[in-house]
Design a protein around this motif. Structure first.
Motif, PDB file in Angstrom:
ATOM      1  N   GLU A   1       6.524   1.518   2.644  1.00  0.00           N
ATOM      2  CA  GLU A   1       6.011   2.468   3.623  1.00  0.00           C
ATOM      3  C   GLU A   1       4.550   2.835   3.441  1.00  0.00           C
ATOM      4  O   GLU A   1       3.986   3.501   4.293  1.00  0.00           O
ATOM      5  CB  GLU A   1       6.855   3.740   3.570  1.00  0.00           C
ATOM      6  CG  GLU A   1       8.269   3.512   4.056  1.00  0.00           C
ATOM      7  CD  GLU A   1       9.185   4.697   3.836  1.00  0.00           C
ATOM      8  OE1 GLU A   1      10.079   4.876   4.674  1.00  0.00           O
ATOM      9  OE2 GLU A   1       9.019   5.424   2.848  1.00  0.00           O
ATOM     10  N   HIS A   2       3.944   2.419   2.378  1.00  0.00           N
ATOM     11  CA  HIS A   2       2.548   2.763   2.133  1.00  0.00           C
ATOM     12  C   HIS A   2       1.646   1.564   2.416  1.00  0.00           C
ATOM     13  O   HIS A   2       1.690   0.567   1.718  1.00  0.00           O
ATOM     14  CB  HIS A   2       2.360   3.246   0.689  1.00  0.00           C
ATOM     15  CG  HIS A   2       3.151   4.476   0.396  1.00  0.00           C
ATOM     16  ND1 HIS A   2       2.843   5.705   0.938  1.00  0.00           N
ATOM     17  CD2 HIS A   2       4.254   4.674  -0.345  1.00  0.00           C
ATOM     18  CE1 HIS A   2       3.709   6.596   0.533  1.00  0.00           C
ATOM     19  NE2 HIS A   2       4.589   5.994  -0.241  1.00  0.00           N
ATOM     20  N   SER A   3       0.847   1.693   3.454  1.00  0.00           N
ATOM     21  CA  SER A   3      -0.080   0.643   3.834  1.00  0.00           C
ATOM     22  C   SER A   3      -1.422   1.291   4.159  1.00  0.00           C
ATOM     23  O   SER A   3      -1.730   1.595   5.319  1.00  0.00           O
ATOM     24  CB  SER A   3       0.452  -0.143   5.037  1.00  0.00           C
ATOM     25  OG  SER A   3      -0.413  -1.204   5.341  1.00  0.00           O
ATOM     26  N   PRO A   4      -2.224   1.532   3.132  1.00  0.00           N
ATOM     27  CA  PRO A   4      -3.492   2.228   3.372  1.00  0.00           C
ATOM     28  C   PRO A   4      -4.489   1.363   4.133  1.00  0.00           C
ATOM     29  O   PRO A   4      -4.490   0.142   4.037  1.00  0.00           O
ATOM     30  CB  PRO A   4      -4.000   2.531   1.964  1.00  0.00           C
ATOM     31  CG  PRO A   4      -3.372   1.488   1.107  1.00  0.00           C
ATOM     32  CD  PRO A   4      -2.041   1.182   1.737  1.00  0.00           C
ATOM     33  N   ILE A   5      -5.330   2.032   4.883  1.00  0.00           N
ATOM     34  CA  ILE A   5      -6.472   1.395   5.521  1.00  0.00           C
ATOM     35  C   ILE A   5      -7.684   1.797   4.694  1.00  0.00           C
ATOM     36  O   ILE A   5      -7.924   2.985   4.467  1.00  0.00           O
ATOM     37  CB  ILE A   5      -6.626   1.858   6.981  1.00  0.00           C
ATOM     38  CG1 ILE A   5      -5.389   1.434   7.779  1.00  0.00           C
ATOM     39  CG2 ILE A   5      -7.900   1.294   7.598  1.00  0.00           C
ATOM     40  CD1 ILE A   5      -5.326   2.004   9.168  1.00  0.00           C
ATOM     41  N   LEU A   6      -8.415   0.799   4.231  1.00  0.00           N
ATOM     42  CA  LEU A   6      -9.532   1.061   3.323  1.00  0.00           C
ATOM     43  C   LEU A   6     -10.872   0.924   4.028  1.00  0.00           C
ATOM     44  O   LEU A   6     -11.056   0.061   4.880  1.00  0.00           O
ATOM     45  CB  LEU A   6      -9.481   0.094   2.137  1.00  0.00           C
ATOM     46  CG  LEU A   6      -8.186   0.064   1.333  1.00  0.00           C
ATOM     47  CD1 LEU A   6      -8.269  -0.982   0.228  1.00  0.00           C
ATOM     48  CD2 LEU A   6      -7.865   1.430   0.767  1.00  0.00           C
TER      49      LEU A   6
ATOM     50  N   GLY B   1      -7.332   5.982   5.864  1.00  0.00           N
ATOM     51  CA  GLY B   1      -6.226   6.141   6.805  1.00  0.00           C
ATOM     52  C   GLY B   1      -5.020   5.362   6.300  1.00  0.00           C
ATOM     53  O   GLY B   1      -5.029   4.881   5.158  1.00  0.00           O
ATOM     54  N   ALA B   2      -4.007   5.232   7.150  1.00  0.00           N
ATOM     55  CA  ALA B   2      -2.815   4.511   6.758  1.00  0.00           C
ATOM     56  C   ALA B   2      -2.084   4.017   8.013  1.00  0.00           C
ATOM     57  O   ALA B   2      -2.209   4.624   9.078  1.00  0.00           O
ATOM     58  CB  ALA B   2      -1.890   5.393   5.944  1.00  0.00           C
TER      59      ALA B   2
END
Length: 115
Positions: A95-100, A107-108
């Protein structure tokens, strides 16, 4: 395949997939973690953000992210499985998909509208 009788060829394939999920997806892959953390589940990911999941009770899930991007795939699948009441120890990682942005989380990817 996932609900096949154990003595059938399909049942033997499903048992092998469950016993050795790393041979289905590879070490550290979300599909491998999902199979290892979810009793009775078999799954296979594919090109262009496709996912197929079979549950031991015979239910199946087919998922395709329209733009082919892989980032949302495990997040969406975890949300769908949760909404179906499927227990898994793999959800936290899926469930954790960060936007870098420059290596820093800005964000995520979040699944919404799945209930």
């Amino acid at each position: 395949l996932s609900a096949a009788a154990p003595a059938t060829p399909e049942g033997r394939v499903a048992r092998a997939m469950r016993a050795y999920p790393e041979y289905v997806g590879g070490d550290g892959r979300d599909v491998t973690n999902l199979m290892a953390g979810t009793p009775g589940l078999i799954a296979k990911d594919g090109a262009e953000a496709v996912y197929a999941v079979g549950l031991a009770d015979g239910r199946g899930i087919a998922l395709k992210v329209a733009d082919g991007g892989q980032r949302a795939r495990p997040v969406i699948l975890a949300a769908v499985l949760r909404s179906l009441g499927v227990a898994s120890t793999a959800y936290e990682a899926l469930e954790h998909s960060p936007i870098l942005g420059h290596g820093v989380p800005v964000g995520a990817v979040v699944a919404v509208g799945i209930s």
